[in-house]
Design a protein around this motif. Structure first.
Motif, PDB file in Angstrom:
ATOM      1  N   LEU A 150       0.834  -1.203   0.000  1.00 56.64           N
ATOM      2  CA  LEU A 150       0.000   0.000   0.000  1.00 56.64           C
ATOM      3  C   LEU A 150       0.870   1.255   0.000  1.00 56.64           C
ATOM      4  CD1 LEU A 150      -3.075   0.493   0.072  1.00 56.64           C
ATOM      5  CD2 LEU A 150      -2.895   0.726   2.549  1.00 56.64           C
ATOM      6  N   ALA A 151       0.391   2.288  -0.677  1.00 56.32           N
ATOM      7  CA  ALA A 151       1.109   3.569  -0.667  1.00 56.32           C
ATOM      8  C   ALA A 151       1.153   4.120   0.755  1.00 56.32           C
ATOM      9  CB  ALA A 151       0.425   4.553  -1.606  1.00 56.32           C
ATOM     10  N   ALA A 152       2.065   5.035   0.993  1.00 59.17           N
ATOM     11  CA  ALA A 152       2.248   5.587   2.334  1.00 59.17           C
ATOM     12  C   ALA A 152       1.004   6.339   2.797  1.00 59.17           C
ATOM     13  CB  ALA A 152       3.455   6.515   2.350  1.00 59.17           C
ATOM     14  N   TYR A 153       0.885   6.439   4.107  1.00 54.82           N
ATOM     15  CA  TYR A 153      -0.235   7.170   4.699  1.00 54.82           C
ATOM     16  C   TYR A 153      -0.240   8.627   4.255  1.00 54.82           C
ATOM     17  CZ  TYR A 153      -2.732   9.972   8.148  1.00 54.82           C
ATOM     18  OH  TYR A 153      -3.551  10.897   8.749  1.00 54.82           O
ATOM     19  N   SER A 154      -1.442   9.166   4.062  1.00 54.25           N
ATOM     20  CA  SER A 154      -1.599  10.573   3.704  1.00 54.25           C
ATOM     21  C   SER A 154      -2.794  11.147   4.472  1.00 54.25           C
ATOM     22  CB  SER A 154      -1.829  10.736   2.203  1.00 54.25           C
ATOM     23  OG  SER A 154      -2.224  12.059   1.885  1.00 54.25           O
ATOM     24  N   GLU A 247      -8.816   7.417  -6.845  1.00 46.21           N
ATOM     25  CA  GLU A 247      -8.049   6.866  -5.728  1.00 46.21           C
ATOM     26  C   GLU A 247      -8.229   5.356  -5.634  1.00 46.21           C
ATOM     27  OE1 GLU A 247      -6.106   8.867  -4.390  1.00 46.21           O
ATOM     28  OE2 GLU A 247      -6.977  10.820  -4.851  1.00 46.21           O
ATOM     29  N   ASN A 248      -7.349   4.721  -4.856  1.00 44.43           N
ATOM     30  CA  ASN A 248      -7.528   3.324  -4.511  1.00 44.43           C
ATOM     31  C   ASN A 248      -8.421   3.271  -3.271  1.00 44.43           C
ATOM     32  OD1 ASN A 248      -6.049   1.022  -2.516  1.00 44.43           O
ATOM     33  ND2 ASN A 248      -6.750   0.337  -4.514  1.00 44.43           N
ATOM     34  N   TRP A 251      -6.722   2.164   0.011  1.00 46.57           N
ATOM     35  CA  TRP A 251      -5.809   3.186   0.537  1.00 46.57           C
ATOM     36  C   TRP A 251      -6.596   4.327   1.182  1.00 46.57           C
ATOM     37  CZ3 TRP A 251      -5.221   8.345  -1.073  1.00 46.57           C
ATOM     38  CH2 TRP A 251      -4.132   9.015  -0.534  1.00 46.57           C
ATOM     39  N   CYS A 255      -6.270   5.255   5.114  1.00 45.50           N
ATOM     40  CA  CYS A 255      -5.799   6.580   5.545  1.00 45.50           C
ATOM     41  C   CYS A 255      -6.787   7.217   6.514  1.00 45.50           C
ATOM     42  CB  CYS A 255      -5.596   7.490   4.334  1.00 45.50           C
ATOM     43  SG  CYS A 255      -4.149   7.096   3.321  1.00 45.50           S
TER      44      CYS A 255
END
Length: 485
Positions: A150-154, A247-248, A251, A255
């Motif tokens: 997973l992409a980093a937290y935002s 967006e995913n 994710w 978030c």
């Protein structure tokens, strides 16, 4: 005749016992931890814990044949999936059948038959969320795999929501600018999204209805929701599936679930005039919305496990809604329906989205004899904005009549006619026509007696020759006398 002596029989008995014990031990080691936990580094038995301050935690898991083994296991998750089941439409054979394979060509399918052996590194930003899922009995070898990819937290997804809530609660609402093309807007409670109520969009909806006629015929036999309403709703939600989100979904929900404290969203709301006076309000909203997102995240993982889909490749809205009909995962478990009879509930399929919308609206009170006001109430269960429901009602009526409408069927007739007239003429001509209609017969008479050219010449003469003003006074008095008669 004795084939084996007593010592030989004893040795054979002991050998069989030893073999059985070895087989039992092998089966036990291959099973997931009995408490449904994610096996963190520290022995691989579910009892290890990450070192304090570690940037990531290694998670061990083995999955054989992911097409047959769910990505998520545990009483809470599997119980929700079993309770919801997989609804089957009238087109398919058998209802409530859980599928384990996705039809070929589905971009979100988890490839069946793969053997996955990995030690996934769960980034520190996601580790508390993985542990929370573990505590809620959400486990399985693919859980750490998903979070490691997973992409980093935002703070962005939660920031968008907080901005919306803060604006509605504390900032003054701006009055919408009147249109400059002469269109007369309906009363506020009858407003629609004008960018969607267009001739071009109506044509797209009509083409969609024609292409899905067989499915729409079937859904109207099973549910009382008209096809025009279903198609209009899909048009408002995703432009009939042409815009399903950037967006995913996994994710976005992760978030928001992780954004449970003000310091987690500081960068996402830095442009808001938030002061210490808003601190209690902010913490309350973060707690409320992060808990909501966490429940939706669990529902998404359960859905993907049951339907054998990969959440890492599934697009959605900034709030995690997915599919052509933009269901939240929890609603998907409850109201998602297999419309094409392939055994899989896939809301990126037009047939499945159509049946799922009809099922949802029916469950929330839609019936055949429902008045327009009641239809609006049901549609607001999908989205609570009145303008949203009005737009669907207006598009649906346009599809029924074959002619573009500009307001819902229950709008005041005068407003609807004026808006329709102005919309046809458009521009300055439309604006003049509407103004003339409002002022009654006085405006046409003035146009006949004076005219634009005559009034233009008369004004300079009055200014250039003020002396004859005394002569015009009797004429001005004569008009009231004529009126009295």
């Amino acid at each position: 005749m004795i084939l084996f002596s007593a010592p030989a029989r004893l040795r054979m008995f002991l050998w069989c016992c030893l073999t059985a014990l070895l087989l039992l031990a092998a089966c036990a080691s291959a099973s997931p931890p009995s408490n449904g936990s994610v096996a963190l580094q520290g022995g691989g038995n579910g009892t290890g814990t990450p070192a304090a301050g570690a940037s990531s935690a290694a998670v061990t898991g083995t999955a054989q044949g992911t097409g047959a083994q769910p990505a998520v296991s545990g009483g809470a998750a599997s119980g929700a999936a079993t309770a919801a089941g997989v609804a089957s439409s009238g087109n398919s054979t058998g209802a409530g059948t859980e599928a384990t394979a996705q039809p070929q060509g589905n971009p979100f399918q988890v490839t069946a038959g793969n053997r996955i052996d990995f030690r996934a590194e769960v980034p520190a930003c996601w580790l508390p969320l993985v542990q929370r899922l573990q505590a809620d009995n959400m486990s399985g070898p693919l859980i750490p795999h998903y979070f490691s990819g997973l992409a980093a937290y935002s703070p962005s997804p939660m920031g968008v929501k907080v901005k919306e809530l803060f604006t509605n609660a504390f900032l003054s609402k701006t009055t919408p600018t009147p249109p400059t093309d002469g269109t007369v807007l309906p009363p506020p409670r009858m407003r629609v999204y004008r960018s969607l109520v267009t001739a071009a969009n109506l044509e797209k909806c009509q083409a969609f209805m024609a292409a899905n006629k067989k499915t729409l015929d079937a859904v109207e036999k099973k549910y009382p929701v008209p096809r025009e309403t279903i198609v209009a709703l899909l048009s408002v939600e995703t432009r009939l599936g042409t815009y399903i989100g950037k967006e995913n979904a996994f994710w976005s929900l992760a978030c928001m679930a992780a954004a449970d404290a003000p310091e987690r969203v500081t960068d996402g709301i830095s442009d808001l005039p938030i002061t210490e006076e808003h601190s209690v309000w902010l913490q309350g909203k973060l707690t409320e919305k992060s808990n909501w997102a966490y429940k939706e995240l669990k529902a998404l993982l359960t859905y993907c496990s049951v339907q054998n889909l990969d959440p890492l490749t599934m697009p959605g809205s900034v709030y995690g809604a997915i599919g052509i009909c933009q269901f939240m995962p929890s609603n998907l478990l409850l109201y998602g329906e297999d419309g094409d009879g392939d055994g899989v509930v896939n809301l990126f399929s037009e047939a499945d989205a159509i049946f799922s919308v009809a099922r949802y609206l029916t469950a929330h009170g839609w019936r055949a004899d429902l008045p327009v006001s009641g239809q609006r109430t049901v549609l607001k269960r999908y989205n609570n904005l009145t303008i949203y429901a009005n737009t669907i009602l207006t598009l649906a009526e346009s599809l029924r009549t074959g002619e573009l409408q500009t307001a819902p069927p229950d709008a005041p007739k005068e407003s609807a006619k004026a808006a329709k007239k102005a919309g046809k003429k458009g521009g300055k001509k439309g604006a003049k026509a509407v103004k003339a209609g409002k002022s009654g017969k006085a405006a046409p008479k003035a146009a006949k007696t004076g005219g634009v050219k005559q009034s233009g010449k008369a004004a300079p003469k009055q200014k250039a020759a003020p002396k004859p003003a005394g002569k015009t006074a009797p004429a001005a008095k004569a008009k009231p006398a004529a009126v009295k008669k």
